[in-house]
Design a protein around this motif. Structure first.
Motif, PDB file in Angstrom:
ATOM      1  N   LEU A  86      -4.083 -50.284  10.265  1.00 36.32           N
ATOM      2  CA  LEU A  86      -3.102 -49.960  11.301  1.00 36.32           C
ATOM      3  C   LEU A  86      -3.574 -50.437  12.669  1.00 36.32           C
ATOM      4  O   LEU A  86      -2.783 -50.970  13.463  1.00 36.32           O
ATOM      5  CB  LEU A  86      -2.841 -48.453  11.334  1.00 36.32           C
ATOM      6  N   TRP A  87      -4.853 -50.229  12.960  1.00 42.14           N
ATOM      7  CA  TRP A  87      -5.418 -50.685  14.230  1.00 42.14           C
ATOM      8  C   TRP A  87      -5.200 -52.187  14.411  1.00 42.14           C
ATOM      9  O   TRP A  87      -4.705 -52.638  15.457  1.00 42.14           O
ATOM     10  CB  TRP A  87      -6.912 -50.351  14.262  1.00 42.14           C
ATOM     11  N   ALA A  88      -5.552 -52.966  13.404  1.00 43.27           N
ATOM     12  CA  ALA A  88      -5.451 -54.422  13.512  1.00 43.27           C
ATOM     13  C   ALA A  88      -3.993 -54.892  13.535  1.00 43.27           C
ATOM     14  O   ALA A  88      -3.643 -55.802  14.300  1.00 43.27           O
ATOM     15  CB  ALA A  88      -6.199 -55.079  12.354  1.00 43.27           C
ATOM     16  N   ALA A  89      -3.140 -54.294  12.710  1.00 42.77           N
ATOM     17  CA  ALA A  89      -1.732 -54.692  12.680  1.00 42.77           C
ATOM     18  C   ALA A  89      -1.061 -54.441  14.031  1.00 42.77           C
ATOM     19  O   ALA A  89      -0.261 -55.250  14.509  1.00 42.77           O
ATOM     20  CB  ALA A  89      -0.994 -53.955  11.570  1.00 42.77           C
ATOM     21  N   ARG A  90      -1.393 -53.322  14.651  1.00 42.05           N
ATOM     22  CA  ARG A  90      -0.823 -53.026  15.981  1.00 42.05           C
ATOM     23  C   ARG A  90      -1.311 -54.022  17.016  1.00 42.05           C
ATOM     24  O   ARG A  90      -0.548 -54.423  17.911  1.00 42.05           O
ATOM     25  CB  ARG A  90      -1.193 -51.591  16.386  1.00 42.05           C
ATOM     26  N   LYS A  91      -2.562 -54.441  16.918  1.00 42.71           N
ATOM     27  CA  LYS A  91      -3.092 -55.436  17.848  1.00 42.71           C
ATOM     28  C   LYS A  91      -2.335 -56.758  17.711  1.00 42.71           C
ATOM     29  O   LYS A  91      -1.964 -57.382  18.710  1.00 42.71           O
ATOM     30  CB  LYS A  91      -4.582 -55.666  17.590  1.00 42.71           C
ATOM     31  N   VAL A  92      -2.116 -57.188  16.485  1.00 42.61           N
ATOM     32  CA  VAL A  92      -1.404 -58.448  16.265  1.00 42.61           C
ATOM     33  C   VAL A  92       0.035 -58.329  16.757  1.00 42.61           C
ATOM     34  O   VAL A  92       0.572 -59.257  17.390  1.00 42.61           O
ATOM     35  CB  VAL A  92      -1.438 -58.851  14.776  1.00 42.61           C
ATOM     36  N   TYR A  93       0.655 -57.208  16.505  1.00 41.40           N
ATOM     37  CA  TYR A  93       2.035 -56.994  16.960  1.00 41.40           C
ATOM     38  C   TYR A  93       2.113 -57.057  18.484  1.00 41.40           C
ATOM     39  O   TYR A  93       3.013 -57.704  19.050  1.00 41.40           O
ATOM     40  CB  TYR A  93       2.538 -55.648  16.463  1.00 41.40           C
ATOM     41  N   GLN A  94       1.184 -56.409  19.157  1.00 34.47           N
ATOM     42  CA  GLN A  94       1.183 -56.396  20.617  1.00 34.47           C
ATOM     43  C   GLN A  94       0.886 -57.785  21.196  1.00 34.47           C
ATOM     44  O   GLN A  94       1.508 -58.202  22.189  1.00 34.47           O
ATOM     45  CB  GLN A  94       0.154 -55.387  21.125  1.00 34.47           C
ATOM     46  N   ASN A  95      -0.038 -58.510  20.583  1.00 32.22           N
ATOM     47  CA  ASN A  95      -0.438 -59.821  21.101  1.00 32.22           C
ATOM     48  C   ASN A  95       0.575 -60.912  20.781  1.00 32.22           C
ATOM     49  O   ASN A  95       0.665 -61.909  21.506  1.00 32.22           O
ATOM     50  CB  ASN A  95      -1.808 -60.210  20.542  1.00 32.22           C
ATOM     51  N   ASN A  96       1.305 -60.748  19.663  1.00 33.23           N
ATOM     52  CA  ASN A  96       2.327 -61.707  19.234  1.00 33.23           C
ATOM     53  C   ASN A  96       1.831 -63.154  19.296  1.00 33.23           C
ATOM     54  O   ASN A  96       2.382 -63.997  20.015  1.00 33.23           O
ATOM     55  CB  ASN A  96       3.587 -61.552  20.095  1.00 33.23           C
ATOM     56  N   PRO A  97       0.776 -63.481  18.536  1.00 40.93           N
ATOM     57  CA  PRO A  97       0.217 -64.832  18.598  1.00 40.93           C
ATOM     58  C   PRO A  97       1.139 -65.864  17.951  1.00 40.93           C
ATOM     59  O   PRO A  97       2.041 -65.532  17.178  1.00 40.93           O
ATOM     60  CB  PRO A  97      -1.078 -64.696  17.805  1.00 40.93           C
ATOM     61  N   GLU A  98       0.848 -67.114  18.254  1.00 39.25           N
ATOM     62  CA  GLU A  98       1.622 -68.209  17.659  1.00 39.25           C
ATOM     63  C   GLU A  98       1.259 -68.407  16.195  1.00 39.25           C
ATOM     64  O   GLU A  98       2.120 -68.583  15.342  1.00 39.25           O
ATOM     65  CB  GLU A  98       1.371 -69.490  18.447  1.00 39.25           C
ATOM     66  N   HIS A  99      -0.044 -68.374  15.889  1.00 38.05           N
ATOM     67  CA  HIS A  99      -0.508 -68.617  14.515  1.00 38.05           C
ATOM     68  C   HIS A  99      -1.650 -67.652  14.201  1.00 38.05           C
ATOM     69  O   HIS A  99      -2.718 -67.734  14.816  1.00 38.05           O
ATOM     70  CB  HIS A  99      -0.978 -70.066  14.370  1.00 38.05           C
ATOM     71  N   HIS A 100      -1.405 -66.747  13.257  1.00 38.85           N
ATOM     72  CA  HIS A 100      -2.443 -65.794  12.866  1.00 38.85           C
ATOM     73  C   HIS A 100      -2.993 -66.153  11.495  1.00 38.85           C
ATOM     74  O   HIS A 100      -2.243 -66.369  10.543  1.00 38.85           O
ATOM     75  CB  HIS A 100      -1.910 -64.364  12.840  1.00 38.85           C
ATOM     76  N   ILE A 101      -4.317 -66.171  11.396  1.00 40.55           N
ATOM     77  CA  ILE A 101      -5.018 -66.396  10.128  1.00 40.55           C
ATOM     78  C   ILE A 101      -5.839 -65.154   9.802  1.00 40.55           C
ATOM     79  O   ILE A 101      -6.472 -64.570  10.685  1.00 40.55           O
ATOM     80  CB  ILE A 101      -5.939 -67.630  10.194  1.00 40.55           C
ATOM     81  N   ASP A 102      -5.836 -64.765   8.539  1.00 40.29           N
ATOM     82  CA  ASP A 102      -6.678 -63.665   8.077  1.00 40.29           C
ATOM     83  C   ASP A 102      -7.693 -64.182   7.072  1.00 40.29           C
ATOM     84  O   ASP A 102      -7.378 -65.023   6.225  1.00 40.29           O
ATOM     85  CB  ASP A 102      -5.857 -62.564   7.426  1.00 40.29           C
ATOM     86  N   VAL A 103      -8.902 -63.648   7.157  1.00 44.82           N
ATOM     87  CA  VAL A 103      -9.984 -64.031   6.244  1.00 44.82           C
ATOM     88  C   VAL A 103     -10.454 -62.805   5.472  1.00 44.82           C
ATOM     89  O   VAL A 103     -11.089 -61.907   6.035  1.00 44.82           O
ATOM     90  CB  VAL A 103     -11.166 -64.661   7.011  1.00 44.82           C
ATOM     91  N   GLY A 104     -10.077 -62.727   4.212  1.00 46.25           N
ATOM     92  CA  GLY A 104     -10.670 -61.773   3.291  1.00 46.25           C
ATOM     93  C   GLY A 104     -10.213 -60.327   3.388  1.00 46.25           C
ATOM     94  O   GLY A 104     -10.799 -59.468   2.731  1.00 46.25           O
ATOM     95  N   SER A 105      -9.197 -60.011   4.197  1.00 44.46           N
ATOM     96  CA  SER A 105      -8.774 -58.616   4.338  1.00 44.46           C
ATOM     97  C   SER A 105      -7.883 -58.190   3.182  1.00 44.46           C
ATOM     98  O   SER A 105      -7.493 -59.005   2.341  1.00 44.46           O
ATOM     99  CB  SER A 105      -8.047 -58.414   5.672  1.00 44.46           C
ATOM    100  N   ARG A 106      -7.532 -56.912   3.158  1.00 45.20           N
ATOM    101  CA  ARG A 106      -6.742 -56.369   2.054  1.00 45.20           C
ATOM    102  C   ARG A 106      -5.318 -56.910   2.070  1.00 45.20           C
ATOM    103  O   ARG A 106      -4.600 -56.778   3.071  1.00 45.20           O
ATOM    104  CB  ARG A 106      -6.684 -54.845   2.144  1.00 45.20           C
ATOM    105  N   ILE A 107      -4.901 -57.485   0.943  1.00 42.44           N
ATOM    106  CA  ILE A 107      -3.527 -57.981   0.828  1.00 42.44           C
ATOM    107  C   ILE A 107      -2.552 -56.815   0.785  1.00 42.44           C
ATOM    108  O   ILE A 107      -1.470 -56.862   1.395  1.00 42.44           O
ATOM    109  CB  ILE A 107      -3.371 -58.853  -0.440  1.00 42.44           C
ATOM    110  N   ASP A 108      -2.924 -55.729   0.081  1.00 47.56           N
ATOM    111  CA  ASP A 108      -2.011 -54.594  -0.075  1.00 47.56           C
ATOM    112  C   ASP A 108      -2.153 -53.580   1.059  1.00 47.56           C
ATOM    113  O   ASP A 108      -1.669 -52.455   0.952  1.00 47.56           O
ATOM    114  CB  ASP A 108      -2.223 -53.900  -1.424  1.00 47.56           C
ATOM    115  N   GLY A 109      -2.793 -53.993   2.144  1.00 47.19           N
ATOM    116  CA  GLY A 109      -2.922 -53.125   3.308  1.00 47.19           C
ATOM    117  C   GLY A 109      -2.541 -53.878   4.557  1.00 47.19           C
ATOM    118  O   GLY A 109      -1.374 -54.052   4.885  1.00 47.19           O
ATOM    119  N   PHE A 110      -3.548 -54.402   5.246  1.00 51.93           N
ATOM    120  CA  PHE A 110      -3.322 -55.091   6.510  1.00 51.93           C
ATOM    121  C   PHE A 110      -2.335 -56.246   6.389  1.00 51.93           C
ATOM    122  O   PHE A 110      -1.406 -56.377   7.196  1.00 51.93           O
ATOM    123  CB  PHE A 110      -4.661 -55.592   7.053  1.00 51.93           C
TER     124      PHE A 110
END
Length: 267
Positions: A86-110
């Motif tokens: 939730l912490w990370a998802a809210r950060k991405v939502y607030q920042n609204n980046p052009e291109h977000h990449i994730d490395v190794g995090s939970r598919i069924d979560g974040f």
């Protein structure tokens, strides 16, 4: 018994329980199963007898015993992952980046959180077959930094993943410096001014082979200080309580917590 010993004892018991579970035996589920057997038989007989009196009852086709669900809560807050995702998802939502990449995090979560409002690219050392809309996947070993593309995203997350690099747990090659090489690769992916959302276990520093590393907060800050400015820090303690926007210098002694770092790439 000293109160200060309790977190360590609980954590050591957790490791024992994990090893037993790896063998396919989950003691708590076994206890709940046998507790549930007489209840199941009683409820089955009641349902069967009551259904014989009803003209609208659906016939019983198969038995599908579910013994342990009644002993569980309404939902699971899965330790670090619930607060972290939730912490990370809210950060991405607030920042609204052009291109977000994730490395190794939970598919069924974040990752699933992010897919509700944006596209995301996934990098992982393991293969994945998926046709989920909005998600693209690239198999990559980030310990091989020479093969990592440069400056391709303005937002990057790596949640509860870096601590595994080089320990072989996920089929990756053994490398005692895997976490350092992985961090180098994360930095290569980011554009100048980009955001890195990083979470790792924190506590007294050690390797628990081949599960994970546990870092001190100071080590993470030292490894990142040449390339990043720390924007915010939050953490989860041994009791799975979440502390947001906390001073990293004031984190108390922890056995196995989770540090949540928001960095800005300054190069």
């Amino acid at each position: 018994m000293s109160q200060s010993l309790m977190p360590k004892i609980r954590y050591n018991l957790k490791i024992v329980y994990h090893v037993i579970s790896e063998l396919g035996f989950t003691p708590l589920n076994t206890i709940s199963f046998f507790r549930g057997v007489p209840i199941y038989i009683s409820q089955f007989l009641k349902f069967y007898l009551e259904s014989q009196k009803s003209n609208r009852a659906i016939a019983i086709g198969n038995l599908f015993p579910c013994m342990i669900d009644r002993y569980e809560g309404a939902g699971h807050i899965t330790k670090h992952y619930f607060h972290q995702d939730l912490w990370a998802a809210r950060k991405v939502y607030q920042n609204n980046p052009e291109h977000h990449i994730d490395v190794g995090s939970r598919i069924d979560g974040f990752v699933s959180h992010l897919l509700t409002f944006r596209d995301i690219e996934i990098l992982d050392v393991r293969p994945m077959a998926s046709n989920v809309s909005g998600m693209t996947f690239r198999q990559a070993d980030l310990m091989q930094s020479e093969s990592v593309p440069v400056n391709i995203c303005d937002s990057l997350s790596c949640l509860h993943a870096l601590e595994h690099f080089g320990l072989g747990r996920y089929g990756d090659p053994i490398d005692p410096e895997g976490h350092i090489k992985g961090l180098t690769s994360l930095t290569k992916l980011l554009k100048p001014g980009g955001t890195l959302l990083l979470s790792v276990p924190i506590g007294f520093e050690r390797v628990e082979f081949n599960g994970h590393r546990v870092f001190s907060v100071e080590t993470i800050l030292s490894l990142t200080k040449s390339d990043y400015d720390l924007i915010s820090f939050s953490y989860i303690d041994d009791n799975d309580d979440f502390y947001e926007n906390y001073d990293p210098a004031k984190v108390p002694a922890i056995i196995y917590g989770c540090g949540l770092f928001e960095f800005k790439f300054k190069k």
